[in-house]
Motif scaffolding. Structure first.
Motif, PDB file in Angstrom:
ATOM      1  N   LYS A 309       0.790  -1.143   0.028  1.00 20.82           N
ATOM      2  CA  LYS A 309       0.047   0.131   0.062  1.00 20.82           C
ATOM      3  C   LYS A 309       0.894   1.278   0.099  1.00 20.82           C
ATOM      4  O   LYS A 309       1.948   1.259   0.744  1.00 20.82           O
ATOM      5  CB  LYS A 309      -0.965  -0.077   1.051  1.00 20.82           C
ATOM      6  CG  LYS A 309      -2.110  -0.729   1.230  1.00 20.82           C
ATOM      7  CD  LYS A 309      -2.943  -0.663   2.061  1.00 20.82           C
ATOM      8  CE  LYS A 309      -4.394  -1.567   2.216  1.00 20.82           C
ATOM      9  NZ  LYS A 309      -5.256  -1.527   3.339  1.00 20.82           N
ATOM     10  N   ASP A 312      -2.319   7.344   0.318  1.00 19.65           N
ATOM     11  CA  ASP A 312      -3.806   7.169   0.421  1.00 19.65           C
ATOM     12  C   ASP A 312      -4.382   5.732   0.286  1.00 19.65           C
ATOM     13  O   ASP A 312      -5.406   5.490  -0.093  1.00 19.65           O
ATOM     14  CB  ASP A 312      -4.391   8.017  -0.693  1.00 19.65           C
ATOM     15  CG  ASP A 312      -4.111   9.450  -0.671  1.00 19.65           C
ATOM     16  OD1 ASP A 312      -4.103  10.083   0.587  1.00 19.65           O
ATOM     17  OD2 ASP A 312      -3.751  10.179  -1.652  1.00 19.65           O
ATOM     18  N   ARG A 314      -3.399   3.406  -1.823  1.00 18.07           N
ATOM     19  CA  ARG A 314      -3.317   2.873  -3.127  1.00 18.07           C
ATOM     20  C   ARG A 314      -2.520   1.749  -3.192  1.00 18.07           C
ATOM     21  O   ARG A 314      -1.345   1.801  -2.764  1.00 18.07           O
ATOM     22  CB  ARG A 314      -3.035   3.969  -3.986  1.00 18.07           C
ATOM     23  CG  ARG A 314      -4.048   5.044  -4.344  1.00 18.07           C
ATOM     24  CD  ARG A 314      -3.860   6.056  -5.496  1.00 18.07           C
ATOM     25  NE  ARG A 314      -2.596   6.548  -5.409  1.00 18.07           N
ATOM     26  CZ  ARG A 314      -2.513   7.869  -5.025  1.00 18.07           C
ATOM     27  NH1 ARG A 314      -3.546   8.397  -4.534  1.00 18.07           N
ATOM     28  NH2 ARG A 314      -1.375   8.224  -4.593  1.00 18.07           N
ATOM     29  N   ASP A 369       5.424   5.543  -7.377  1.00 20.52           N
ATOM     30  CA  ASP A 369       4.766   4.822  -6.295  1.00 20.52           C
ATOM     31  C   ASP A 369       5.245   5.244  -4.773  1.00 20.52           C
ATOM     32  O   ASP A 369       4.725   4.940  -3.800  1.00 20.52           O
ATOM     33  CB  ASP A 369       5.064   3.221  -6.585  1.00 20.52           C
ATOM     34  CG  ASP A 369       4.081   3.078  -7.877  1.00 20.52           C
ATOM     35  OD1 ASP A 369       3.184   3.580  -8.342  1.00 20.52           O
ATOM     36  OD2 ASP A 369       4.816   2.176  -8.706  1.00 20.52           O
TER      37      ASP A 369
END
Length: 459
Positions: A309, A312, A314, A369
């Motif tokens: 993860k 937020d 994601r 990311d």
């Protein structure tokens, strides 16, 4: 119109850019000037400096703000200036005409000059303010421990340029203020004092419940040249950032929100991608050698991929060099690596001890990311487990996870076989979120390089 100080600061920065280029030429070519596209490159840097430095708040007032933070902002802004110049030179197909060694000297020299000039300026201003000059005189309104804490904080920061000149106790029946300044309980006398003593600032150290008193003081001085600042005690209700923001044209106070402003996140993202690109280019031979070693060590892919993860919450795919023999586990089950784990290959053991298995995560940084520095991402199974039992765990998702972090350089690496280990790791992560600065990121990167590559609990 720009103030004289702002114009002088901009002129000094351009002068330092030119001086750094001349010094780099003297070191590299034994002469201070170079013609042709060197002059074009230098002119581009000067222009980008004038255009980009204001966006990083370089010319804003840094009264009572972190000087290490200022140094970090200057370093990041200067690196972005150089990147923009390089991109323009590439677009002109003239980058190959510039000496890389000269460019390195110029970047380092000018960056150092820019930072030293600012720190020297603020050091001089700090001494001047500590000597009682260039001060902003402050009157504090409040009661109890919070008001006392505000007054003590100003007294303990003489170089900030603020001095408490008076205090007003809004609740004399509750108790007095422990202030070594004139303290008033009569409002009319307090107003007369402020208007006759050239007070610059009025700080309202009041709780949110004192709205009538707040409005009274604002109405009293709204037509006068006194800065009025509201300093509520939000420690019991606010997490991370309790500052005022503009939200779709309305004022709002963050009580629980991302601790890093959008502007700071943008700067952090720019630095992350630049740093990742430089690392990947510079370590390309090492990455290739590790890939070959992993392939020869055992059957299986070179890269280990796993869902994690990010910001937020994601989900993204994280990359590592594979350090274990290929194996399968039951769905929803994840077994952490332990000391002397038989699944770990001999090459993998070395990579894990030195953290070299983490290098492919710089591709995650380039993809957006991850960040270079931030809370380390955990496996989804661990997220589901610890989110329910560790207070504050959810707030790790408020920024991008990092390749390294404050917890890791403070010894929290490897297996989390006890809940206390995870709680300690989260405590360091939350400290990082609450105290983030570009300078702290640089400190963590340096600590990772110099002491974090080998640790006894990394296996």
């Amino acid at each position: 119109m720009l103030k004289l100080e702002g114009l002088l600061a901009r002129a000094l920065d351009v002068t330092l850019v030119l001086a750094g280029a001349a010094l780099a030429s003297q070191i590299r070519f034994d002469e201070a000037t170079q013609g042709g596209f060197y002059e074009v490159f230098i002119a581009l840097a000067a222009a980008f400096t004038l255009a980009l430095f204001p966006a990083f708040g370089i010319y804003a007032s840094w009264r009572d703000r972190s000087k290490l933070g200022l140094a970090g902002q200057i370093a990041l802004a200067w690196l972005l200036v150089q990147l923009c110049g390089v991109m323009v030179m590439f677009s002109m197909h003239r980058a190959d005409l510039i000496s890389r060694l000269w460019f390195t000297y110029w970047t380092a020299t000018t960056g150092g000059l820019l930072i030293l000039s600012r720190l020297a300026t603020h050091l001089v201003l700090g001494h001047v303010r500590s000597a009682g000059m260039n001060l902003h005189h402050v009157a504090v309104v409040g009661s109890g421990a919070h008001c006392d804490a505000v007054i003590r904080r100003v007294a303990s920061s003489p170089a900030s340029g603020f001095r408490v000149a008076a205090a007003f106790n809004v609740a004399p029946g509750v108790g007095g203020l422990n202030a070594k300044v004139p303290t008033f309980e009569d409002r009319a006398a307090f107003h007369r004092y402020l208007r006759t003593q050239q007070i610059h600032e009025l700080w309202l150290a009041l709780p949110l419940s004192q709205e009538p008193a707040i409005l009274d003081f604002v109405r009293e001085y709204r037509d006068e040249l006194i800065n009025i600042r509201f300093m509520p005690d939000l420690r019991s209700v606010a997490l991370f950032d309790a500052g005022m923001i503009d939200l779709i044209g309305m004022h709002a106070i963050n009580l629980v929100a991302s601790p890093i402003s959008p502007n700071a996140l943008m700067q952090k993202d720019i630095f992350d991608r630049l740093f990742a690109a430089v690392v990947l280019l510079g370590l390309a031979p090492l990455l290739l050698a590790i890939a070959v070693a992993v392939k020869l060590s055992s059957r299986g892919p070179v890269l280990f991929k796993q869902k994690r993860k990010g910001a937020d919450g994601r989900v993204f795919t994280i990359y590592k060099f594979r350090s274990m023999r290929a194996h399968t586990e039951a769905a929803g089950v994840l077994t952490q690596a332990t000391r002397n784990d038989p699944r770990i290959t001999r090459v993998g053991a070395f990579l894990r001890r030195t953290s070299l298995d983490e290098l492919p995560q710089f591709f995650n940084v380039l993809r957006g990311d991850m960040s270079v520095v931030g809370p380390r991402p955990h496996a989804l199974e661990h997220d589901d487990q610890y989110q329910k039992i560790v207070a504050g765990y959810i707030h790790r998702y408020r920024i991008k996870p990092g390749i390294t972090g404050w917890a890791q350089v403070n010894g929290y690496r490897g297996e989390t076989d006890r809940i206390e280990k995870m709680e300690g790791r989260i405590a360091y992560d939350l400290y990082y979120l609450s105290n983030w600065s570009f300078a702290l990121d640089l400190r963590i990167i340096a600590a990772t390089i110099f002491k974090g590559l080998r640790q006894s609990n990394a296996y």
